[in-house]
Design a protein around this motif. Sequence first.
Motif, mmCIF file in Angstrom:
data_model
loop_
_atom_site.group_PDB
_atom_site.id
_atom_site.type_symbol
_atom_site.label_atom_id
_atom_site.label_comp_id
_atom_site.label_asym_id
_atom_site.label_seq_id
_atom_site.Cartn_x
_atom_site.Cartn_y
_atom_site.Cartn_z
ATOM 1 N N LYS A 62 -22.547 -1.593 22.446
ATOM 2 C CA LYS A 62 -22.380 -0.964 23.759
ATOM 3 C C LYS A 62 -23.634 -0.201 24.156
ATOM 4 N N ARG B 124 -27.134 -1.419 26.247
ATOM 5 C CA ARG B 124 -27.394 -1.202 27.674
ATOM 6 C C ARG B 124 -28.180 0.098 27.891
ATOM 7 N N ARG B 125 -27.854 1.119 27.125
ATOM 8 C CA ARG B 125 -28.581 2.390 27.256
ATOM 9 C C ARG B 125 -30.029 2.217 26.813
ATOM 10 N N LEU C 201 -31.738 -0.576 26.862
ATOM 11 C CA LEU C 201 -32.413 -1.404 27.873
ATOM 12 C C LEU C 201 -32.811 -0.566 29.085
ATOM 13 N N ALA C 202 -31.953 0.365 29.477
ATOM 14 C CA ALA C 202 -32.270 1.255 30.598
ATOM 15 C C ALA C 202 -33.460 2.145 30.244
ATOM 16 N N LEU D 42 -24.288 -10.858 26.869
ATOM 17 C CA LEU D 42 -25.089 -9.684 27.231
ATOM 18 C C LEU D 42 -26.545 -10.086 27.463
ATOM 19 N N GLU E 220 -26.959 -11.891 30.688
ATOM 20 C CA GLU E 220 -26.863 -10.978 31.830
ATOM 21 C C GLU E 220 -28.221 -10.364 32.161
ATOM 22 N N TYR E 221 -28.989 -10.059 31.119
ATOM 23 C CA TYR E 221 -30.309 -9.455 31.307
ATOM 24 C C TYR E 221 -31.428 -10.496 31.279
#
Length: 203
Positions: A97, A100-101, A103-104, A139, A142-143
């Motif tokens: 999970k 995503r953090r 990647l940001a 995932l 998506e990116y």
Amino acid sequence: MSKNYDVLLKILLLGDSGVGKTSLICRYVDDDVRATHVATIGIDFKLKTVDVGDKRVRMQIWDTAGQERFETLTTQYYRKAQGILLVYDVTSGRSFKNVRRWLASIEENASQNIKRLIVGNKSDMLVGREVTVKQGKQLASEYKLPFMEVSALKNTNVSEAFGALAGLVVNQQSGTEPAKQVERRETIQLQPQSSKDEGGCSC
């Protein structure tokens, strides 16, 4: 003395604490993984020289601490890196999970053209898996990033993951990479590379 490589690459491993970043580096550079885990404090690096196509590449592989208290220190190295191996643990839904953090954080702190590869470590674990291969692929898709499952313990796809990321960076630098097409692949496989190991394992 003349240098014995053509290209110097700085590769950064990111991911939560305990996902196996240090073990992956030790396996790749020293072909050694120890059973005990000691959390990385701050940041450290190892060197490995490999052949990527017709280039002799010196890889400077940076091992980062996954704990939040080291995040400010870690982000200082983002812009120095040309490639990032973003690691999660397939037995930890939380670490997946948090991809995503991470990647940001990369988006905010790294250069625009940095190459990224998402890696699910501990693929050898038959019991306790919380993240499926399908979820990892979804995932990454998506990116629009490449994805691979690996096992530092069993030495599965470890060289392939580092080699794939190095290949993406080298091809980008030489102008031979069809960037959008490569990044849309869900997995990448490279031919086995000859290598020269340097340094001792401290994991």
